[in-house]
Write a protein that holds these residues in place. Structure first.
Motif, PDB file in Angstrom:
ATOM      1  N   GLN A   1       0.651  -1.331   0.058  1.00 22.94           N
ATOM      2  CA  GLN A   1       0.064  -0.118   0.037  1.00 22.94           C
ATOM      3  C   GLN A   1       0.793   1.128  -0.244  1.00 22.94           C
ATOM      4  OE1 GLN A   1      -3.587  -0.241  -0.320  1.00 22.94           O
ATOM      5  NE2 GLN A   1      -2.896   1.975  -1.063  1.00 22.94           N
ATOM      6  N   SER A   2       2.061   1.309   0.974  1.00 22.06           N
ATOM      7  CA  SER A   2       2.864   2.384   0.838  1.00 22.06           C
ATOM      8  C   SER A   2       3.446   2.492  -0.577  1.00 22.06           C
ATOM      9  CB  SER A   2       3.947   2.232   1.906  1.00 22.06           C
ATOM     10  OG  SER A   2       4.881   1.173   1.624  1.00 22.06           O
ATOM     11  N   VAL A   3       3.816   1.457  -1.309  1.00 20.05           N
ATOM     12  CA  VAL A   3       4.364   1.783  -2.625  1.00 20.05           C
ATOM     13  C   VAL A   3       3.529   2.612  -3.613  1.00 20.05           C
ATOM     14  CG1 VAL A   3       5.064   0.443  -4.582  1.00 20.05           C
ATOM     15  CG2 VAL A   3       6.046  -0.222  -2.603  1.00 20.05           C
TER      16      VAL A   3
ATOM     17  N   GLY B   1       3.115   6.162  -5.993  1.00 19.32           N
ATOM     18  CA  GLY B   1       3.522   6.257  -7.079  1.00 19.32           C
ATOM     19  C   GLY B   1       4.286   5.119  -7.747  1.00 19.32           C
ATOM     20  N   GLY B   2       4.434   3.979  -7.052  1.00 15.59           N
ATOM     21  CA  GLY B   2       5.095   2.878  -7.579  1.00 15.59           C
ATOM     22  C   GLY B   2       4.224   1.915  -8.044  1.00 15.59           C
ATOM     23  N   ARG B   3       5.073   1.218  -8.821  1.00 17.84           N
ATOM     24  CA  ARG B   3       4.188  -0.166  -9.605  1.00 17.84           C
ATOM     25  C   ARG B   3       5.098  -1.372  -9.550  1.00 17.84           C
ATOM     26  NH1 ARG B   3       4.063  -0.904 -15.426  1.00 17.84           N
ATOM     27  NH2 ARG B   3       5.578   0.348 -16.158  1.00 17.84           N
TER      28      ARG B   3
ATOM     29  N   LEU C   1      11.841  -8.685  -6.117  1.00 11.46           N
ATOM     30  CA  LEU C   1      10.877  -7.729  -6.437  1.00 11.46           C
ATOM     31  C   LEU C   1      11.646  -6.495  -7.333  1.00 11.46           C
ATOM     32  CD1 LEU C   1       9.360  -7.029  -2.957  1.00 11.46           C
ATOM     33  CD2 LEU C   1       7.999  -8.523  -4.797  1.00 11.46           C
ATOM     34  N   VAL C   2      11.146  -6.062  -8.301  1.00 12.22           N
ATOM     35  CA  VAL C   2      11.494  -4.818  -8.875  1.00 12.22           C
ATOM     36  C   VAL C   2      10.251  -3.840  -9.141  1.00 12.22           C
ATOM     37  CG1 VAL C   2      12.297  -3.940 -11.314  1.00 12.22           C
ATOM     38  CG2 VAL C   2      13.122  -6.230 -10.409  1.00 12.22           C
ATOM     39  N   ILE C   3      10.706  -2.761  -8.276  1.00 14.06           N
ATOM     40  CA  ILE C   3       9.461  -1.792  -8.147  1.00 14.06           C
ATOM     41  C   ILE C   3       9.758  -0.553  -9.224  1.00 14.06           C
ATOM     42  CG2 ILE C   3       7.922  -0.442  -6.766  1.00 14.06           C
ATOM     43  CD1 ILE C   3       8.987  -2.697  -4.484  1.00 14.06           C
ATOM     44  N   GLU C   4       9.032   0.063  -9.993  1.00 16.83           N
ATOM     45  CA  GLU C   4       9.264   1.282 -10.666  1.00 16.83           C
ATOM     46  C   GLU C   4       8.592   2.308 -10.025  1.00 16.83           C
ATOM     47  OE1 GLU C   4       9.349   2.154 -15.309  1.00 16.83           O
ATOM     48  OE2 GLU C   4       7.150   1.896 -14.539  1.00 16.83           O
ATOM     49  N   PHE C   5       9.409   3.524 -10.104  1.00 13.43           N
ATOM     50  CA  PHE C   5       8.728   4.707  -9.509  1.00 13.43           C
ATOM     51  C   PHE C   5       8.915   5.761 -10.492  1.00 13.43           C
ATOM     52  CE2 PHE C   5       9.107   2.645  -5.477  1.00 13.43           C
ATOM     53  CZ  PHE C   5       8.018   3.025  -4.721  1.00 13.43           C
TER      54      PHE C   5
ATOM     55  N   ARG D   1      10.980  10.304  -5.714  1.00 14.61           N
ATOM     56  CA  ARG D   1       9.728   9.489  -5.348  1.00 14.61           C
ATOM     57  C   ARG D   1      10.051   8.293  -4.449  1.00 14.61           C
ATOM     58  NH1 ARG D   1       5.190  11.122  -8.095  1.00 14.61           N
ATOM     59  NH2 ARG D   1       4.051   9.728  -6.723  1.00 14.61           N
ATOM     60  N   ILE D   2      11.176   7.595  -5.009  1.00 17.67           N
ATOM     61  CA  ILE D   2      11.749   6.481  -4.100  1.00 17.67           C
ATOM     62  C   ILE D   2      12.169   7.076  -2.796  1.00 17.67           C
ATOM     63  CG2 ILE D   2      13.564   4.765  -3.851  1.00 17.67           C
ATOM     64  CD1 ILE D   2      13.453   4.416  -6.929  1.00 17.67           C
TER      65      ILE D   2
END
Length: 106
Positions: free
Chosen positions: A26-28, A32-34, A55-59, A64-65
Motif C-alpha cells: 500500500q505504501s508503494v 506512485g510505485g508499481r 521484486l522490482v518496483i518502478e517509481f 519519489r523512491i
C-alpha cells in the motif's frame, strides 16, 4: 526518468511476511510505485542466489523512491519486518535517455 527499487526478500516468519507485504504494498502504491516483478522464487542461472523472493518496483523518479522509503507508512512496514524478514534493497536510476553513449572500452 523512472527509477527502480530492486529487492531480495527472505521471509523467516510467514505471518510477519503477510503483514509486511500488505503495509509495504500500500505504501508503494500511495507513492506512485508499481510492481514490475514480484515473483515468489527467482530462477538463478549463474552464480548463487540467497533469497526466496525477488521484486522490482518502478517509481517516477529517484526523489519519489526516497519519499516512499522515508515515509511513515514504509517505516511502519520496516518495523513489522524487523528480525522476521531479511531484505536486501537497492535503488537504481532508469535507462539513460536516447542518444546517450557509454565511453569506448579498450
Amino acid at each position: 526518468m523512472p527509477a527502480y527499487v530492486i529487492v531480495n526478500v527472505d521471509v523467516l516468519d510467514e505471518e510477519a511476511g503477510l503483514a509486511y507485504a500488505r503495509v509495504a504494498q500500500q505504501s508503494v502504491l500511495d507513492h506512485g510505485g508499481r510492481y514490475l516483478v514480484a515473483g515468489p522464487t527467482p530462477e538463478p542461472v549463474e552464480g548463487t542466489w540467497d533469497s526466496a523472493r525477488f521484486l522490482v518496483i518502478e517509481f517516477p523518479g529517484m526523489d519519489r523512491i526516497r519519499e516512499w522509503y522515508d515515509s511513515a507508512e514504509y517505516r511502519r512496514a520496516r518495523e513489522i519486518r524487523e528480525g522476521r524478514i531479511r531484505v536486501g534493497m537497492l535503488f537504481a536510476e532508469g535507462s539513460p535517455p536516447e542518444g546517450f553513449s557509454l565511453p569506448d572500452q579498450p
